[in-house]
Design an enzyme around this catalytic site. Structure first.
Site, short mmCIF file in Angstrom:
data_model
loop_
_atom_site.label_atom_id
_atom_site.label_comp_id
_atom_site.label_asym_id
_atom_site.label_seq_id
_atom_site.Cartn_x
_atom_site.Cartn_y
_atom_site.Cartn_z
N ASP A 187 2.79 -24.29 -33.95
CA ASP A 187 3.71 -25.43 -33.83
C ASP A 187 2.94 -26.72 -34.12
O ASP A 187 1.82 -26.92 -33.64
CB ASP A 187 4.34 -25.47 -32.43
CG ASP A 187 5.56 -26.36 -32.39
OD1 ASP A 187 6.68 -25.83 -32.25
OD2 ASP A 187 5.40 -27.60 -32.52
N HIS A 221 13.93 -19.30 -34.63
CA HIS A 221 12.51 -19.12 -34.33
C HIS A 221 12.33 -18.84 -32.86
O HIS A 221 13.07 -19.35 -32.01
CB HIS A 221 11.70 -20.34 -34.77
CG HIS A 221 12.23 -21.64 -34.25
ND1 HIS A 221 13.31 -22.28 -34.82
CD2 HIS A 221 11.84 -22.40 -33.21
CE1 HIS A 221 13.55 -23.40 -34.15
NE2 HIS A 221 12.69 -23.49 -33.16
N HIS A 256 9.67 -19.28 -29.81
CA HIS A 256 8.47 -19.97 -29.35
C HIS A 256 7.67 -19.04 -28.45
O HIS A 256 8.22 -18.46 -27.51
CB HIS A 256 8.83 -21.20 -28.51
CG HIS A 256 9.55 -22.29 -29.22
ND1 HIS A 256 8.94 -23.46 -29.62
CD2 HIS A 256 10.86 -22.42 -29.59
CE1 HIS A 256 9.83 -24.26 -30.20
NE2 HIS A 256 11.00 -23.65 -30.18
P1 5GP Z 1 13.33 -26.17 -31.62
O1 5GP Z 1 13.57 -27.38 -30.75
O2 5GP Z 1 14.19 -26.19 -32.85
O3 5GP Z 1 13.42 -24.89 -30.83
O4 5GP Z 1 11.80 -26.26 -32.03
C1 5GP Z 1 11.36 -26.66 -33.29
C2 5GP Z 1 9.85 -26.68 -33.24
O5 5GP Z 1 9.37 -26.78 -34.57
C3 5GP Z 1 9.26 -27.87 -32.47
O6 5GP Z 1 8.44 -27.37 -31.42
C4 5GP Z 1 8.49 -28.65 -33.52
O7 5GP Z 1 7.28 -29.19 -33.02
C5 5GP Z 1 8.23 -27.60 -34.59
N1 5GP Z 1 8.17 -28.14 -35.94
C6 5GP Z 1 9.05 -29.01 -36.53
N2 5GP Z 1 8.68 -29.27 -37.79
C7 5GP Z 1 7.55 -28.54 -38.02
C8 5GP Z 1 6.70 -28.41 -39.16
O8 5GP Z 1 6.91 -28.99 -40.22
N3 5GP Z 1 5.65 -27.56 -39.02
C9 5GP Z 1 5.38 -26.89 -37.87
N4 5GP Z 1 4.29 -26.10 -37.84
N5 5GP Z 1 6.16 -27.01 -36.77
C10 5GP Z 1 7.22 -27.82 -36.85
#
Ligand code: 5GP
Ligand code: ZN
Length: 115
Positions: free
Chosen positions: A31, A101, A103
């Site tokens: 992340d 995704h 985590h």
């Molecule tokens: P969500 O809130 O959708 O469950 O989590 C999305 C996650 O993707 C967040 O923890 C954020 O830090 C991560 N993230 C967003 N954009 C990118 C990116 O361009 N690269 C990586 N490696 N992680 C990302």
């Protein structure tokens, strides 16, 4: 592939990331804003926007994502200390990237109660 999706671009190699595992079904990468010492995203290659879009055809894929998460927990030294697996779905869960995704969070004690 969705050309507007950051995770599709990472999977296609068009955006940089630190990939820690990949196979024919999933890619796992760090992340970009880690919320714990270990914070890995396990991402299906297929663009599925969220859990709301799952069908029965995805059941084996979901199981595989959790098996990969277990293996990455071992490899990153948190299998015994403990870890949390999270899938955010929709606005109240603060889902930010609409490509499914999982985590994997570990390396410190998680906060409780959740939420
Ligand atoms: P969500 O809130 O959708 O469950 O989590 C999305 C996650 O993707 C967040 O923890 C954020 O830090 C991560 N993230 C967003 N954009 C990118 C990116 O361009 N690269 C990586 N490696 N992680 C990302
Ligand atoms: Zn995508």
């Amino acid at each position: 592939m969705d050309p507007n999706c950051i995770f599709c671009k990472i999977i296609a190699g068009e955006s940089p990331s630190t990939i820690v595992y990949h196979d024919e079904q999933v890619v796992a990468f760090l992340d970009i804003h880690p919320a714990a010492p270990v914070h890995i995203l396990i991402v299906p290659r297929q663009h599925i926007p969220s859990i709301n879009h799952l069908t029965g055809d995805h059941e084996a894929l979901l199981g595989h994502m959790y098996t990969v998460a277990k293996q990455l927990a071992i490899e990153n030294g948190v299998a015994e200390s403990g870890y949390r697996l999270i899938i955010n779905s929709g606005p109240d869960a603060r889902q930010a990237v609409f490509h499914l995704h999982l985590h994997l969070l570990g390396g410190r004690e998680m906060r409780y109660p959740m939420g």
